[in-house]
Design an enzyme around this catalytic site. Structure first.
Site, short mmCIF file in Angstrom:
data_model
loop_
_atom_site.label_atom_id
_atom_site.label_comp_id
_atom_site.label_asym_id
_atom_site.label_seq_id
_atom_site.Cartn_x
_atom_site.Cartn_y
_atom_site.Cartn_z
N GLU A 175 0.80 -1.24 0.00
CA GLU A 175 0.00 0.00 0.00
C GLU A 175 0.83 1.28 0.00
O GLU A 175 0.53 2.21 0.75
CB GLU A 175 -0.92 0.01 1.23
CG GLU A 175 -1.90 -1.13 1.24
CD GLU A 175 -2.76 -1.15 2.51
OE1 GLU A 175 -3.95 -1.44 2.39
OE2 GLU A 175 -2.24 -0.89 3.61
C1 TNX Z 1 -4.71 -3.71 4.32
S1 TNX Z 1 -3.38 -6.18 3.70
C2 TNX Z 1 -3.45 -3.60 4.89
C3 TNX Z 1 -3.32 -3.19 6.29
C4 TNX Z 1 -4.66 -3.00 6.95
C5 TNX Z 1 -5.60 -4.06 6.46
C6 TNX Z 1 -6.92 -4.05 7.14
C7 TNX Z 1 -2.16 -5.26 3.81
C8 TNX Z 1 -0.90 -5.80 3.37
N1 TNX Z 1 -2.30 -4.01 4.27
O1 TNX Z 1 -2.55 -2.01 6.38
O2 TNX Z 1 -4.48 -3.10 8.33
O3 TNX Z 1 -5.79 -3.89 5.08
O4 TNX Z 1 -7.70 -5.14 6.75
#
Ligand code: TNX
Length: 463
Positions: free
Chosen positions: A275
């Site tokens: 992300e």
């Molecule tokens: C996505 S899945 C994220 C996290 C959040 C999560 C909540 C991923 C690698 N990153 O930063 O906590 O969704 O479901």
């Protein structure tokens, strides 16, 4: 009394032979060679030279494999290693004191069966994590991935960078400011040892280049303009980034990874990589070109969330797939290049998703994940181009934005973790929802008696 196969995860082979029973009484003795004494202690029975329950090592078996032979008079548990014997002990413990006669021969489908706990959005103490490890190991989970850092907090002491934990592990950190705390070096090492005694490998994650607001609050020299940033306790993602073009970035990253590698006997270091919405694509690649080789130089295998597949991966790098649907074919290309994949799709394995619309905790961006959704899917059919031979294993991540206590952790974990554990362990063709939900029903009274806060899913006819 449970039937011989009433175990989660379902064993690879179960052959009841007669209707005889071996009854374990408080005085029933266990014999074990010196190398298995610690494993034998998990049975909670007295030791003797010629025990009615015998623990045996047979290196001809695979290291996680075990064989259990139960007659009216004796139990022989043979494992390929102490770990295999330990999994057999978990099977015995699930079956309870009255053991139906027969033979179980068992070994896992995947060598990597993992749960993840997010200590950054809410800190859980070493004692709380240890108690959680005991529960995971009962389902033959053999890795615990600890998400140690994120925008809202930094949870591991790093010598030379004291403000990481003094500031970003202190009061007011975590989501809504309710989850302060951090692990000292000693606490972390003790936790790793506690897990290892249960044959669980800790996989530490330092998330970067995104998810670093807590770093930049503590050390403003790691922001783009060197200006201080405000602490954040909300659940937004994708706004913070380490700066690929600054040399200070790499001095920081190298110290952190060296510290973590030195504390970690296990083979893996997870560097996050997810992300990074505010990191330009070229900077993301430049950062990873410098950082992805570092764990290898420290003797570790690097793992990253699947976004890292956009960069040039060093040999052996492991990719962790988390999305709902394939975004592009980068993970498939990584698999074609020989990289192993950990499969943890959010719409099947995310323990932080709500079970249903009435769930008191959790998120729902990946939809609702009820027990059947967590159970009825197959890792080898999930991603085009990522077949059985490319799959290292499965993981059930638990992000903690909405969690405030161990009771909350347990509620999200049980009963979905046992579903994912069976996906990771049991032979593909043996899995069956009706069989699973019947076996799961028997855990209702077990968890109630143990004081475990589980979700009484209406999908299960709880005993
Ligand atoms: C996505 S899945 C994220 C996290 C959040 C999560 C909540 C991923 C690698 N990153 O930063 O906590 O969704 O479901």
């Amino acid at each position: 009394m449970r039937r011989l196969g009433d175990v989660i995860p379902l064993p690879a082979s179960v052959r009841p032979v007669t209707d005889a029973t071996f009854r374990t009484l408080p005085g029933t003795t266990v014999s074990a060679p010196p190398g298995l004494a610690a494993v034998a202690a998990h049975l909670g029975q007295p030791l003797a030279d010629d025990g009615a329950i015998r623990l045996v090592l047979d290196p001809a078996l695979a290291s996680e494999a075990y064989r259990l032979e139960i007659t009216a008079e004796s139990v022989t548990l043979t494992g390929g290693s102490a770990q295999g014997v330990y999994w057999g002990v978990q099977t015995l413990r699930q079956l309870g004191p009255d053991l139906p006669a027969g033979i179980i021969e068992d070994q896992p489908r995947y060598g990597y069966r993992s749960a993840m706990l997010d200590l950054a959005r809410h800190f859980f103490t070493p004692a709380e994590v240890e108690a959680h490890i005991d529960l995971l190991a009962q389902f033959k989970i053999n890795h615990l991935h600890l998400h140690l850092t994120d925008d809202q907090g930094w949870r591991l002491e790093i010598p030379g960078w004291p403000r990481l934990t003094e500031v970003s592990g202190g009061e007011g950190t975590g989501c809504d400011g309710t989850g302060p705390g951090f692990l000292t070096l000693t606490e972390y090492a003790d936790l790793v040892a506690y897990a290892a005694a249960r044959f669980v490998t800790i996989v530490p994650e330092i998330d970067m280049p995104g998810h670093v607001n807590a770093v930049q609050v503590a050390y403003p020299e790691l922001t783009a303009d060197g200006e201080p940033v405000e602490p954040r306790t909300d659940a937004e993602v994708g706004y913070s980034s380490l700066v690929a073009a600054k040399e200070e970035t790499y001095a920081f990253v190298e110290t952190v990874l060296k510290t973590v590698a030195d504390l970690t006997p296990g083979p893996y270091l997870h560097i996050g990589g997810d992300e990074c919405h505010s990191t330009p694509a070229a900077d993301y690649r430049a950062f990873l070109d410098r950082v992805l080789p570092l764990p290898g130089a420290l003797g570790k295998t690097v793992i990253g969330w699947h976004e890292i597949a956009a960069a040039d991966l060093p040999t052996g790098a492991v990719v962790q797939y988390w999305r709902i649907e394939p975004v592009d074919d980068a993970v498939a290309r990584a698999a074609a290049d020989g990289h192993q994949v950990i499969v943890s799709p959010a719409d099947r394995t995310y323990l932080d998703m709500k079970y249903d619309a009435d769930s008191p905790l959790g998120l729902d961006w990946a939809g609702h994940v009820d027990v059947r959704r967590a159970y009825e899917w197959d890792p080898a059919e999930r991603l085009p181009g990522v077949g059985e031979e490319s799959i290292l294993g499965v993981e059930a991540p638990l992000w903690s934005e909405t969690l405030r206590s161990v009771a909350d952790v347990q509620y999200q974990t049980f009963p979905r973790l046992p579903a994912v554990a069976e996906v990771g362990w049991s032979p593909r063709d043996s899995r069956d929802w009706e069989s699973f939900r019947e076996r799961l029903a028997a855990f209702g009274p077990v968890w109630t008696a143990a004081g475990i806060n589980f979700h009484r899913s209406p999908e299960i006819d709880w005993h």
